[in-house]
Each structure stands twice: as structure tokens, then as C-alpha cells.
Design a protein around this motif. Sequence first.
Motif, PDB file in Angstrom:
ATOM      1  N   ALA A 153       0.827  -1.204   0.000  1.00  0.00           N
ATOM      2  CA  ALA A 153       0.000   0.000   0.000  1.00  0.00           C
ATOM      3  C   ALA A 153       0.865   1.259   0.000  1.00  0.00           C
ATOM      4  O   ALA A 153       0.605   2.216  -0.756  1.00  0.00           O
ATOM      5  CB  ALA A 153      -0.919  -0.003   1.216  1.00  0.00           C
ATOM      6  N   LEU A 154       1.901   1.273   0.823  1.00  0.00           N
ATOM      7  CA  LEU A 154       2.764   2.453   0.914  1.00  0.00           C
ATOM      8  C   LEU A 154       3.599   2.632  -0.352  1.00  0.00           C
ATOM      9  O   LEU A 154       3.878   3.772  -0.760  1.00  0.00           O
ATOM     10  CB  LEU A 154       3.656   2.353   2.145  1.00  0.00           C
ATOM     11  CG  LEU A 154       2.921   2.382   3.494  1.00  0.00           C
ATOM     12  CD1 LEU A 154       3.921   2.264   4.643  1.00  0.00           C
ATOM     13  CD2 LEU A 154       2.076   3.634   3.653  1.00  0.00           C
ATOM     14  N   GLU A 155       3.998   1.549  -0.996  1.00  0.00           N
ATOM     15  CA  GLU A 155       4.714   1.654  -2.270  1.00  0.00           C
ATOM     16  C   GLU A 155       3.834   2.313  -3.324  1.00  0.00           C
ATOM     17  O   GLU A 155       4.298   3.155  -4.106  1.00  0.00           O
ATOM     18  CB  GLU A 155       5.142   0.265  -2.748  1.00  0.00           C
ATOM     19  CG  GLU A 155       6.292  -0.338  -1.959  1.00  0.00           C
ATOM     20  CD  GLU A 155       6.580  -1.775  -2.352  1.00  0.00           C
ATOM     21  OE1 GLU A 155       7.679  -2.252  -2.045  1.00  0.00           O
ATOM     22  OE2 GLU A 155       5.679  -2.427  -2.950  1.00  0.00           O
ATOM     23  N   HIS A 156       2.568   1.927  -3.344  1.00  0.00           N
ATOM     24  CA  HIS A 156       1.627   2.512  -4.301  1.00  0.00           C
ATOM     25  C   HIS A 156       1.497   4.020  -4.062  1.00  0.00           C
ATOM     26  O   HIS A 156       1.491   4.809  -5.023  1.00  0.00           O
ATOM     27  CB  HIS A 156       0.263   1.828  -4.158  1.00  0.00           C
ATOM     28  CG  HIS A 156      -0.745   2.276  -5.163  1.00  0.00           C
ATOM     29  ND1 HIS A 156      -0.800   1.781  -6.439  1.00  0.00           N
ATOM     30  CD2 HIS A 156      -1.757   3.185  -5.072  1.00  0.00           C
ATOM     31  CE1 HIS A 156      -1.794   2.352  -7.103  1.00  0.00           C
ATOM     32  NE2 HIS A 156      -2.396   3.206  -6.290  1.00  0.00           N
ATOM     33  N   LEU A 157       1.405   4.408  -2.804  1.00  0.00           N
ATOM     34  CA  LEU A 157       1.285   5.828  -2.478  1.00  0.00           C
ATOM     35  C   LEU A 157       2.590   6.571  -2.762  1.00  0.00           C
ATOM     36  O   LEU A 157       2.573   7.704  -3.233  1.00  0.00           O
ATOM     37  CB  LEU A 157       0.885   5.989  -1.008  1.00  0.00           C
ATOM     38  CG  LEU A 157      -0.505   5.458  -0.660  1.00  0.00           C
ATOM     39  CD1 LEU A 157      -0.714   5.468   0.852  1.00  0.00           C
ATOM     40  CD2 LEU A 157      -1.591   6.285  -1.346  1.00  0.00           C
ATOM     41  N   ARG A 158       3.701   5.931  -2.490  1.00  0.00           N
ATOM     42  CA  ARG A 158       5.013   6.549  -2.782  1.00  0.00           C
ATOM     43  C   ARG A 158       5.170   6.830  -4.267  1.00  0.00           C
ATOM     44  O   ARG A 158       5.669   7.897  -4.669  1.00  0.00           O
ATOM     45  CB  ARG A 158       6.125   5.609  -2.310  1.00  0.00           C
ATOM     46  CG  ARG A 158       7.549   6.105  -2.619  1.00  0.00           C
ATOM     47  CD  ARG A 158       8.550   4.974  -2.508  1.00  0.00           C
ATOM     48  NE  ARG A 158       8.304   3.918  -3.494  1.00  0.00           N
ATOM     49  CZ  ARG A 158       8.865   2.717  -3.459  1.00  0.00           C
ATOM     50  NH1 ARG A 158       9.700   2.393  -2.486  1.00  0.00           N
ATOM     51  NH2 ARG A 158       8.598   1.825  -4.409  1.00  0.00           N
ATOM     52  N   ASP A 159       4.734   5.876  -5.081  1.00  0.00           N
ATOM     53  CA  ASP A 159       4.960   5.979  -6.515  1.00  0.00           C
ATOM     54  C   ASP A 159       3.893   6.804  -7.225  1.00  0.00           C
ATOM     55  O   ASP A 159       3.989   7.008  -8.450  1.00  0.00           O
ATOM     56  CB  ASP A 159       5.036   4.579  -7.130  1.00  0.00           C
ATOM     57  CG  ASP A 159       6.211   3.769  -6.579  1.00  0.00           C
ATOM     58  OD1 ASP A 159       7.156   4.385  -6.046  1.00  0.00           O
ATOM     59  OD2 ASP A 159       6.160   2.529  -6.658  1.00  0.00           O
ATOM     60  N   GLY A 160       2.887   7.281  -6.500  1.00  0.00           N
ATOM     61  CA  GLY A 160       1.868   8.153  -7.081  1.00  0.00           C
ATOM     62  C   GLY A 160       1.108   7.535  -8.228  1.00  0.00           C
ATOM     63  O   GLY A 160       0.874   8.180  -9.260  1.00  0.00           O
TER      64      GLY A 160
END
Length: 278
Positions: A153-160
Amino acid sequence: MAAASPDYNLQDLVNRDINELIDSAVVEDVLSRDPFIPVPGVLNFRDLGVYGAPHIRRNLVYRSGGLSNLGDQSKAVLAKDLGITLILNLRSETETRMHPEPDIDGIEVVKIPSTEAPQLIKLDDFMGEDGRKGYLKIYAEIMDIHRPSIRRALEHLRDGKGGLLFHCFAGKDRTGVLAAVIMGLAGCSDDQIANDYAMTRVGIEPHREALLGMLMQWNKSWTMETPGMHEFSQIKGANIKAVLEIVQGKYGGMEGYVKKDLGFSDEDIQKIIANLNG
């Protein structure tokens, strides 16, 4: 002429005992307003940006219960109207097999296995102190065994890469912990996180009796009168604050958890926060 909205105090509703009925007209009105998003076939669907403001922008991070009853119109709402590009399923393999995830054009639907099976719930842990010991135990376990999903989930948010929706069965425990991680990392206050969590009390009301019945299936000897069951079944903001206490005591804050247990760098965290802020 439109009918007048029913009279109610939202804070009273979210604090209501799980065994007390909420009037259907009141529930219908609440679920038609922020932070809820009325999508047919989805339980307890809401925008994390409402209680996460100003740290989390609107129309980016969503939480809900199960999605197995979605129709074509609802699928289009998720993909086109809400801009969701990733759905993260936090349910178990058994739950997913019994109620499969939907296929939605334009949305990646991901199920990442937990690192190990959760321990059996012991109602004795929930006796006294409003179930504090029990919630500390199961929420600490969620943060541990669901690390791969939390990281995704955080990777998805990091990568926009667009909107994120995550869910479990009712949208309470596993979903509530991931919401707390995201909100805590974004800089939301403990009260904001607790208020978001507590809204599940109203969000599940249309299926409250069925969900309570599901709890009884975990152990055939349990009833609502079994000691500890009353505390275990409640939905109180204080429950999720147990997560925040764990994180503060063990890691010094949510950034510490994300760095130490999930392996994100300072640069990663800055990108996540910037994208959440918009």
C-alpha cells in the motif's frame, strides 16, 4: 419537496453499543454523507481524506469492507469516478475463496498472503479494561504478519500511481490498522485516527446482525453472553489507539515502524507524505 433529514448526533451514534439498533432512516442519512461514499454492494466504504484532512487529500485513499457483491455500475464508480487503480485485499485465503474479489477493468486487485496465520482469538484477553489487552495483542499481530500488504500500500502511495482502496471483511480490524499506519505516517492526530476508526460502528450497521453472527462461527461455544465477547465485538476509537501506543513505545512513532519493519528510506517516506498531502 425533499424529506427532512432525521435528527441525530453523529458522535452518539459512533459511540453506541454494538448490540443497540440504530434507526434505519438515520443510518441511510449518515451513509449518504462524508466520510461515507454510497456505492451499491460495498459495506463501510469511505474516504480517508475526510478525517485525514489536511494531511491526506480527498479522493486518494479509501477503506471498506468486502467487495464480492459489486455490480457493473459500482465497478465503474470505483475505476472511473473515484480513480482507484489498486485494490488491496487484506482478507485471509479462506475468506477470499468463499467470497472472491471482483475483476474490474483498469484496477489491479492484489491479495498478498500474510507471513503466517493469525493466532486464535482468546476472549479471556478481552475481559476488563474495555478489551484493551485483547486489542493490543491482535493489532500488534496485524502490524507484524501483514507487513507485505502494508508495504504494498505504501509503495503505491510513494509511486503516485492513483487511488488506493484497501479492505478486509467488515473494514474494521485489518483495514483499521492499515488506515492507522497511513494516517499516522501522514501526520494525523491520534483523535483523527480514532474518529476515522470509530465510524465503522455506523458503517457496518446495515449488516450488524449478520456480522455479529459471523463472530459466533469462530468458536461454536461462543455466545454474546460469553465473558469477553461484549468487549471483543465493540467498535471504539480507543481500540485503534492501542496501535498508536504500540508504535510510539516500540518505534518512537509511525515513521520508525515504516523504516525499521517495512524497510522504507527517509526519501521514500518523504515521497509518501508529499503524495498524501497532494
